[in-house]
Design an enzyme around this catalytic site. Sequence first.
Site, short mmCIF file in Angstrom:
data_model
loop_
_atom_site.label_atom_id
_atom_site.label_comp_id
_atom_site.label_asym_id
_atom_site.label_seq_id
_atom_site.Cartn_x
_atom_site.Cartn_y
_atom_site.Cartn_z
N GLU A 19 47.60 48.94 46.90
CA GLU A 19 48.31 48.32 45.83
C GLU A 19 47.89 48.94 44.49
O GLU A 19 48.41 48.08 43.40
CB GLU A 19 47.76 46.83 45.76
CG GLU A 19 48.03 46.23 47.06
CD GLU A 19 47.70 44.59 46.95
OE1 GLU A 19 48.52 44.03 46.39
OE2 GLU A 19 46.61 44.14 47.32
N SER A 151 50.20 42.34 49.21
CA SER A 151 51.58 42.94 48.74
C SER A 151 52.32 43.03 50.08
O SER A 151 53.16 43.96 50.05
CB SER A 151 51.48 44.06 47.88
OG SER A 151 50.82 43.53 46.84
N TYR A 225 59.00 44.21 44.94
CA TYR A 225 58.67 45.07 43.61
C TYR A 225 59.72 45.93 43.22
O TYR A 225 59.92 46.18 42.17
CB TYR A 225 57.44 45.66 43.84
CG TYR A 225 55.95 44.60 44.16
CD1 TYR A 225 55.71 44.05 43.16
CD2 TYR A 225 55.47 44.93 45.22
CE1 TYR A 225 54.50 43.26 43.32
CE2 TYR A 225 54.49 44.11 45.54
CZ TYR A 225 53.97 43.25 44.72
OH TYR A 225 52.97 42.46 44.98
N ARG A 264 47.11 32.18 42.79
CA ARG A 264 48.44 31.90 43.18
C ARG A 264 48.24 31.93 44.67
O ARG A 264 47.67 32.61 45.50
CB ARG A 264 49.35 33.00 42.90
CG ARG A 264 50.84 32.62 43.05
CD ARG A 264 51.68 33.95 43.13
NE ARG A 264 51.72 34.62 44.47
CZ ARG A 264 51.56 35.87 44.47
NH1 ARG A 264 51.42 36.63 43.55
NH2 ARG A 264 51.62 36.42 45.56
N ASP A 266 50.03 31.28 48.30
CA ASP A 266 51.52 31.63 49.03
C ASP A 266 51.56 30.68 50.26
O ASP A 266 50.52 30.50 51.02
CB ASP A 266 51.65 32.99 49.42
CG ASP A 266 51.65 33.99 48.33
OD1 ASP A 266 51.89 33.44 47.22
OD2 ASP A 266 51.24 35.23 48.38
N GLU A 280 47.91 32.31 52.18
CA GLU A 280 46.82 32.89 51.25
C GLU A 280 46.65 32.72 49.99
O GLU A 280 47.76 32.04 49.20
CB GLU A 280 47.09 34.62 51.44
CG GLU A 280 48.11 35.14 50.61
CD GLU A 280 48.30 36.39 50.86
OE1 GLU A 280 47.57 37.41 50.12
OE2 GLU A 280 49.12 37.00 51.62
N ASN A 282 45.89 34.43 45.98
CA ASN A 282 45.71 35.75 45.38
C ASN A 282 44.81 35.18 44.16
O ASN A 282 45.23 34.34 43.22
CB ASN A 282 46.96 36.14 44.75
CG ASN A 282 47.99 36.43 46.11
OD1 ASN A 282 47.91 37.49 46.74
ND2 ASN A 282 48.66 35.39 46.47
N GLY A 286 50.02 39.18 40.62
CA GLY A 286 50.63 40.15 40.06
C GLY A 286 51.44 39.80 38.79
O GLY A 286 51.55 38.51 38.63
#
Length: 323
Positions: A19, A151, A225, A264, A266, A280, A282, A286
């Site tokens: 990443e 990602s 992205y 964060r 998800d 998951e 994070n 990002g």
Amino acid sequence: MNPQDFGKVAVLFGGTSAEREISIMSGTGVLEALRSRGVDAHAFDPAERELVELKHEGFARCFVVLHGRHGEDGTVQGALELLGIPYTGSGVMASAVAMDKVMTKRIWQADGLPTPRYVRLAFDQQSREQIMAVPDVLGLPLIVKPPREGSSIGVTKVQGPNDVDRQMQDAVALAVRYDTDVLCEEFIEGEEVTCAVLGSGLNAQALPVVRIAAPEGAYDYQNKYFTDDVKYHCPSGLPEAEEQEIRRISLAAYHQLGCRGWGRADLMIRASDRKPFLLEMNTSPGMTSHSLVPMSARAAGISYEDLCLRVLASATLDSKAEV
């Protein structure tokens, strides 16, 4: 805090993970935001410089915007602990656990939080027979992914019903390019959402939910992205009860992993019964122009620059942290 009170700040981005490209995009945004608010911020790429230089050059704290391995997995956090330099985000253990989706699932399941059923294929459990047994356990379609990447890198949706053998073999072959183990996960048909969390301990708060509408459900690396095809809804437009439940379990998931600073979650909302499932957590989210935490913060009245300052102000060490 007054921006000058932060001292000399290193924004860690780049790194050596898969990443890296996204980390550079995130870190560049954070660096510019901090500088715009008068912070003495400097770029620092661990792929190009030894971390011990942080100590030699007098950095007072680090804003970690590294994604993936050797940045989000507890390794850099451990080095910063040894150097005694406060850093943003979760500590060593929470970072390491959250990076491993299998360990994350085990903790969430033990605490009664909803997460999709799964099968772990360790490096010595990837024979054709063992791989082909997975659809019998999880059903089709299912997701195959490396458990310690982010990602959407190395992720495959195995559709079936035809050529399931070939699809599974190809999916596992792709996943093991990024990890020795493979995570096979029940596919949850429904809407994808994400929920950011800011703060630590009792002061942690879940921010507004972002609902993600990707073309044909393909919220993959390219769409995340590099295109504008994905539609993001924040406010989410979900019924208030659903929004509050997602925020509740995201905050619980954050606490149960021992996260701090920011993160964060998800999730997927199953279409059949509107039940949310955690995918998951994070711990170094990002911060690009397409990223979701800044979007959620903006809906809560927090600008990108103020978000960066708040995260930077939370920098600490394990020995001093409140979780």
